[in-house]
Write an enzyme that holds these catalytic residues in place. Structure first.
Site, PDB file in Angstrom:
ATOM      1  N   GLU A 172      -2.814  -5.524  -4.036  1.00 36.40           N
ATOM      2  CA  GLU A 172      -3.196  -4.844  -2.823  1.00 36.40           C
ATOM      3  C   GLU A 172      -2.252  -4.136  -2.085  1.00 36.40           C
ATOM      4  OE1 GLU A 172      -5.083  -2.610  -1.668  1.00 36.40           O
ATOM      5  OE2 GLU A 172      -6.754  -3.181  -0.403  1.00 36.40           O
ATOM      6  N   ASP A 173      -2.240  -3.136  -1.140  1.00 37.27           N
ATOM      7  CA  ASP A 173      -1.251  -2.724  -0.519  1.00 37.27           C
ATOM      8  C   ASP A 173      -1.145  -3.527   0.942  1.00 37.27           C
ATOM      9  OD1 ASP A 173      -3.633  -1.703   0.591  1.00 37.27           O
ATOM     10  OD2 ASP A 173      -2.962   0.415   0.715  1.00 37.27           O
ATOM     11  N   ASP A 197      -5.109  -6.549   6.015  1.00 39.98           N
ATOM     12  CA  ASP A 197      -5.501  -5.934   7.801  1.00 39.98           C
ATOM     13  C   ASP A 197      -6.244  -7.037   7.976  1.00 39.98           C
ATOM     14  OD1 ASP A 197      -4.942  -4.340   9.917  1.00 39.98           O
ATOM     15  OD2 ASP A 197      -6.399  -3.015   9.408  1.00 39.98           O
ATOM     16  N   PHE A 231       0.495   1.524  12.403  1.00 37.61           N
ATOM     17  CA  PHE A 231      -0.052   2.167  11.245  1.00 37.61           C
ATOM     18  C   PHE A 231       1.012   2.624  10.319  1.00 37.61           C
ATOM     19  CE2 PHE A 231      -2.432   5.139   8.620  1.00 37.61           C
ATOM     20  CZ  PHE A 231      -3.548   4.526   8.398  1.00 37.61           C
ATOM     21  N   ARG A 237       1.400   9.506   0.695  1.00 33.70           N
ATOM     22  CA  ARG A 237       1.596   8.299  -0.564  1.00 33.70           C
ATOM     23  C   ARG A 237       2.851   8.360  -1.263  1.00 33.70           C
ATOM     24  NH1 ARG A 237      -3.474   6.052  -0.703  1.00 33.70           N
ATOM     25  NH2 ARG A 237      -5.289   7.453  -0.285  1.00 33.70           N
TER      26      ARG A 237
HETATM   27  P1  IMP Z   1      -8.913  -4.705   5.769  1.00 31.45           P
HETATM   28  O1  IMP Z   1     -10.308  -4.818   4.973  1.00 31.45           O
HETATM   29  O2  IMP Z   1      -9.095  -4.316   7.129  1.00 31.45           O
HETATM   30  O3  IMP Z   1      -8.116  -5.926   5.509  1.00 31.45           O
HETATM   31  O4  IMP Z   1      -8.568  -3.279   5.076  1.00 31.45           O
HETATM   32  C1  IMP Z   1      -7.196  -3.280   4.374  1.00 31.45           C
HETATM   33  C2  IMP Z   1      -7.187  -1.759   4.050  1.00 31.45           C
HETATM   34  O5  IMP Z   1      -7.271  -0.889   5.192  1.00 31.45           O
HETATM   35  C3  IMP Z   1      -6.039  -1.398   3.217  1.00 31.45           C
HETATM   36  O6  IMP Z   1      -6.026  -1.556   1.891  1.00 31.45           O
HETATM   37  C4  IMP Z   1      -5.518   0.012   3.536  1.00 31.45           C
HETATM   38  O7  IMP Z   1      -6.501   0.889   2.672  1.00 31.45           O
HETATM   39  C5  IMP Z   1      -6.163   0.094   4.937  1.00 31.45           C
HETATM   40  N1  IMP Z   1      -5.018   0.055   5.826  1.00 31.45           N
HETATM   41  C6  IMP Z   1      -4.943  -1.057   6.681  1.00 31.45           C
HETATM   42  N2  IMP Z   1      -3.794  -0.806   7.512  1.00 31.45           N
HETATM   43  C7  IMP Z   1      -3.375   0.379   7.223  1.00 31.45           C
HETATM   44  C8  IMP Z   1      -2.197   1.279   7.557  1.00 31.45           C
HETATM   45  O8  IMP Z   1      -1.481   0.856   8.418  1.00 31.45           O
HETATM   46  N3  IMP Z   1      -1.988   2.423   6.739  1.00 31.45           N
HETATM   47  C9  IMP Z   1      -2.737   2.911   6.015  1.00 31.45           C
HETATM   48  N4  IMP Z   1      -3.870   2.201   5.634  1.00 31.45           N
HETATM   49  C10 IMP Z   1      -4.070   1.142   6.308  1.00 31.45           C
HETATM   50 MG    MG Z   2      -6.740   0.143   0.584  1.00 33.81          MG
END
Ligand code: IMP
Ligand code: MG
Length: 177
Positions: free
Chosen positions: A99-100, A103, A152, A165
């Site tokens: 995963e990228d 968060d 962000f 991207r």
């Molecule tokens: P979570 O469910 O809140 O952990 O969401 C994680 C997802 O939110 C990541 O896979 C990203 O797709 C998106 N996300 C969270 N932070 C960022 C950011 O700083 N830039 C772009 N996408 C983000």
């Molecule tokens: Mg994502």
């Protein structure tokens, strides 16, 4: 859309260097084993493509999974919808989710539970970026590229409204008046 600039945060060289270190760790942990890498679309595409180049396990398979969370695009709602499921069965397999960004933890928490229900041998998580202070559900990744602050970010596969991207580096989105 509000005006913004993208400020360089992590350059390509340091990202690739860190990914090589993660790969070395993964190679040690999965030595002699078969492994399925699951890329979480779309943000993890560049990360997985780079990571897999340095993996050396017994037999490597890759697959792709996409989920979207309902609600606004910047705040995770906790409700997740599967938009692209796996093609291959993970039953009795070692699975590494790629995963990228980790968060709030909602998305990975949901995906991990869903995968565990399919009876794999193991499910672990590798994330390129971890925003630990943003966590709303207790969730820990097994491998983390970089701990980052609550900003962000874009680039290296990661988007802002489907843009940026393609950037080879990771930048912070700074909004300007
Ligand atoms: P979570 O469910 O809140 O952990 O969401 C994680 C997802 O939110 C990541 O896979 C990203 O797709 C998106 N996300 C969270 N932070 C960022 C950011 O700083 N830039 C772009 N996408 C983000
Ligand atoms: Mg994502």
């Amino acid at each position: 859309m509000k005006k913004y600039v993208v400020e360089k945060y992590l350059n390509e060289e340091e990202i690739v260097l860190r990914i090589k270190e993660l790969a070395a760790q993964i190679n040690r942990d999965y030595k002699g084993k078969d492994l399925i890498l699951v890329c979480i679309l779309k943000g993890a595409v560049s990360f997985m493509a780079e990571l897999m180049k340095y993996l050396d396990v017994e037999n490597l398979n890759i697959d792709f999974f996409q989920a979207s969370s309902y609600g606004s695009s910047t705040e995770s709602s906790g409700i997740v919808k599967v938009t692209k499921d796996l093609d291959i069965s993970i039953e009795n397999k070692e699975v590494l989710i790629v995963e990228d960004i980790l968060d709030t933890g909602n998305t990975l928490n949901y995906i991990k539970s869903l995968f565990i229900g399919r009876q794999p041998k193991s499910v672990k998580i590798v994330v390129l970026l971890d925003k630990k202070e943003r966590r709303t559900v207790p969730f820990v990744a097994d491998y983390v590229g970089f701990d980052i602050p609550d900003e962000f970010v874009v680039g290296f596969g990661i988007d802002y409204a489907e843009k940026h991207r393609e950037l080879p580096y990771i930048g912070i989105v700074k909004f300007i008046e």
